[in-house]
Design an enzyme around this catalytic site. Structure first.
Site, PDB file in Angstrom:
ATOM      1  N   LYS A  39       4.842   4.676  -1.207  1.00  0.00           N
ATOM      2  CA  LYS A  39       4.977   6.048  -1.691  1.00  0.00           C
ATOM      3  C   LYS A  39       6.265   6.684  -1.178  1.00  0.00           C
ATOM      4  O   LYS A  39       6.842   7.541  -1.852  1.00  0.00           O
ATOM      5  CB  LYS A  39       3.767   6.883  -1.274  1.00  0.00           C
ATOM      6  CG  LYS A  39       2.508   6.517  -2.044  1.00  0.00           C
ATOM      7  CD  LYS A  39       1.291   7.237  -1.517  1.00  0.00           C
ATOM      8  CE  LYS A  39       0.057   6.784  -2.297  1.00  0.00           C
ATOM      9  NZ  LYS A  39      -1.188   7.029  -1.599  1.00  0.00           N
ATOM     10  N   GLY A  52       0.809  -1.212   0.000  1.00  0.00           N
ATOM     11  CA  GLY A  52       0.000   0.000   0.000  1.00  0.00           C
ATOM     12  C   GLY A  52       0.843   1.263   0.000  1.00  0.00           C
ATOM     13  O   GLY A  52       1.957   1.298  -0.532  1.00  0.00           O
ATOM     14  N   SER A  53       0.315   2.292   0.626  1.00  0.00           N
ATOM     15  CA  SER A  53       0.911   3.622   0.518  1.00  0.00           C
ATOM     16  C   SER A  53       2.279   3.752   1.170  1.00  0.00           C
ATOM     17  O   SER A  53       2.962   4.754   0.957  1.00  0.00           O
ATOM     18  CB  SER A  53      -0.040   4.671   1.106  1.00  0.00           C
ATOM     19  OG  SER A  53      -1.188   4.790   0.292  1.00  0.00           O
ATOM     20  N   THR A  54       2.697   2.746   1.949  1.00  0.00           N
ATOM     21  CA  THR A  54       4.065   2.808   2.475  1.00  0.00           C
ATOM     22  C   THR A  54       5.070   2.874   1.321  1.00  0.00           C
ATOM     23  O   THR A  54       6.144   3.442   1.465  1.00  0.00           O
ATOM     24  CB  THR A  54       4.385   1.596   3.361  1.00  0.00           C
ATOM     25  OG1 THR A  54       4.098   0.397   2.631  1.00  0.00           O
ATOM     26  CG2 THR A  54       3.559   1.608   4.631  1.00  0.00           C
TER      27      THR A  54
END
Length: 202
Positions: free
Chosen positions: A9, A5-7
């Site tokens: 990013k 997921g957004s980790t």
């Protein structure tokens, strides 16, 4: 292995900074959804305006992160993820390790979604190893379950410049004070990081 997921990013934005595609003062247009072929990338909480790189991070913009990765391109994206240890099996003292699940035909859309942590499955320890290197000055330190002799950095490889690591520490701290990780902002600690959810099912 999991979609982190957004980790991811944090890794994507670090790549754009490391390769001089953006600075912390750069802006990315996130005013509209990002379309590629029949796919549409949108933000969970859209801002509908251009955002600075720190805003893309703290507002967790899928659109902004995907656009930054596309500034680098598919081949450059793969090369950076390989350098960060995300495309090969992580070897530790334990035999129970899994190889990453990598798209068999990795094209532009794959890079766009992997930018924000969907479409590439890695072990949590792999993701943590990569993000740790973003925060520790830029050193990729191989995890171990055994006590080390000497400084871990003696056998480490530099994966990003010190100033890029400083930028990432700033972004991760900002995320705990102003962004999606405010619940981690515990008095007495300079906590920072990046929250991540691969998909929110409503």
């Amino acid at each position: 292995t999991y979609e982190m997921g957004s980790t991811f990013k944090a890794i994507s934005i670090a790549m754009a900074l490391e390769l001089n595609k953006v600075t912390l003062k750069s802006t990315v247009d996130t005013s509209e959804n990002l379309r590629y072929g029949r796919a549409t990338i949108h933000d969970y909480e859209p801002i509908h305006r251009p955002q600075t790189v720190p805003e893309v991070f703290i507002h967790s913009s899928n659109i902004g992160t995907a656009k930054m990765v596309m500034m680098v391109g598919v081949d450059g994206h793969k090369a950076f993820l390989r350098k960060m240890g995300e495309l090969t099996r992580l070897q530790t003292e334990l035999p129970e390790t899994a190889a990453p699940q990598i798209p068999p035909h990795w094209g532009v859309l794959n890079s766009m979604t992997i930018a924000f942590g969907q479409g590439l499955n890695v072990t949590p320890l792999q993701a943590m190893m990569a993000v740790a290197s973003l925060a520790n000055g830029g050193y990729m330190i191989k995890p171990t379950f055994l006590k080390r002799d000497g400084d871990a950095r003696d056998e480490a490889n530099r994966v990003i410049r010190p100033e890029v690591s400083e930028d990432l520490r700033y972004l991760m701290r900002l995320n705990a004070t102003l962004g999606s990780a405010k619940k981690a902002n515990i008095p007495g600690y300079f906590a920072g990081g990046k929250t991540g959810t691969a998909d929110k099912l409503i």
